[in-house]
Design an enzyme around this catalytic site. Sequence first.
Site, PDB file in Angstrom:
ATOM      1  N   TYR B 126     -38.329  -7.328  -4.612  1.00 48.30           N
ATOM      2  CA  TYR B 126     -37.147  -8.175  -4.507  1.00 48.30           C
ATOM      3  C   TYR B 126     -36.441  -8.331  -5.844  1.00 48.30           C
ATOM      4  CZ  TYR B 126     -34.029 -11.204  -2.106  1.00 48.30           C
ATOM      5  OH  TYR B 126     -32.893 -11.708  -1.547  1.00 48.30           O
ATOM      6  N   GLU B 133     -29.077  -4.468  -7.969  1.00 45.17           N
ATOM      7  CA  GLU B 133     -27.796  -4.759  -7.312  1.00 45.17           C
ATOM      8  C   GLU B 133     -26.840  -5.408  -8.309  1.00 45.17           C
ATOM      9  OE1 GLU B 133     -28.177  -7.083  -3.661  1.00 45.17           O
ATOM     10  OE2 GLU B 133     -29.973  -5.943  -3.138  1.00 45.17           O
TER      11      GLU B 133
END
Lengths: 304, 205
Positions: B126, B133
């Site tokens: 994550y 991102e």
Amino acid sequence: MKVSVQSTSGRPLGDYQLPASATLSSLQPLFHAAHPLYYPDRQRFYPSPAAPSATRPPALNPDSPLSDADVLLFKDLGPQILWKTVFLLEYLGPLLLYPLFYNQPRWIYGDAIHAAVTPWAREVQFSALMAWTFHYAKRELETLFVHRFSHATMPLSNLFKNSIYYWGFAAYVAYFVNHPLYTPPKEDLVYTGMCLFYFMEVGNLSAHWTLRMLRPPGTKVRRIPRGGLFELVSCPNYTYEILSWLGFNMMTKTIAGLLFMCAGAFQMLVWAGSKHRRYKKEFDGKDGRALYPPSRKILIPFLY
Amino acid sequence: MTAGWSIVLLRLLRALISSEPVYPAVRLPLALSQTGAILEVVHALSGLVRASAATTLLQVSSRLMLVWGVLDLVPEVRLAPTVTSMVLAWSLTEIPRYLYFSVAAATTQIPPGLTWLRYSTFIPLYPLGAGSEAATLYAALPYIEAARPLSVYMPNRVNFAFDYYYMCVLVLVNYLPGLPYMFAHMLRQRKKYVVSPAEKLVKAQ
């Protein structure tokens, strides 16, 4: 009689001695005395479910009778704030922020935009300012002098959520309506919208007044509202309010205003639906209770 | 969906081994698999699955933003190394996740190893995925600022303006509170499905 209280996870929170035929309202101050953090408005009690896997039954209200050896489940509703305070503060944003965009365009749009705003555009912007201010001033006054709340408090976190919503949308709508490059709609649309807006505002006030008159001062009594648009829908105050924003949008013609109207309409649709179901459940026509008019719709006369 | 993300992973690895650019190799299956995730939001909204609609929407929309709003829109950023780590993290997360859903739909007996995998891989992946991102978005900002795609300006008849560059900045800023929030959410899920059942088992013995 003796009643014991547990947390929802099963932790014991004490036993309480109550007089015979006591209701939940007599337990609440005792519970507060034992747990000073949890004042009555912050407390919620549930009867313990029949089986551990069964879904939790609905919450008790202060008039719910208790019986000996009852085991109640306690839930902390979190810090509470008066409804009145929340309403007054959340509407203060639209009331103060919006005129800032109208009166001080240089602060907002900078000196770089030297568009000559046409007199007609300025006139529409002024009418919009009047309508917007009228609406929120009316809401503040209604909060102070018209509304009779069925619950005194709500969770503190709602203050932040609601204020972000109202203050944010006020700035968003005001930014576009008062923009130096604003393009106003045609005259007839502006005047039709303005008429619709003010007529619906009056309708909204009349619905709020009807609701006030249903509830004697200082009580939490609920009755079936009658008269006017109440004969057709359960929540005409929302019907009027949505139409009044439609009027505002006809006057001003911005996407921002349209989004604000849709967000509000969606929220009011949800509230109206649950209020309608509450009315139907409470006034079921059985055991001497009044029957809620079966043909009455939720929000849109004859349709929904 | 498991197959879709497996193809993404395989093509990614093949491109890495033959040191070819990664994005052209994964473009189509990535776009298909990630766009299909919109269905997850629909499922959550309709109550078909127990997941919360808000967190699902947050998760899916940020990924869609990267796939369509950054990679597709800004060709200059496609070769960034963070694109590789991002797609790697996504596919490694999604493969066991969709496998878990498929097995759960077919049987009531889910292998504990799969449950563990589904609720544990996020711990390294994550931060890697969300970090990549954010880094990819950051790398795309100068190009978006120069080209201003998808933007609308005043004046127009509906009095609307939208600046894609500022929206990207806003999204980027939101990664700061978003990452710990989502990570805490996943930790709670892990506690619910992996840690607590194990404790109960110990207590029962």
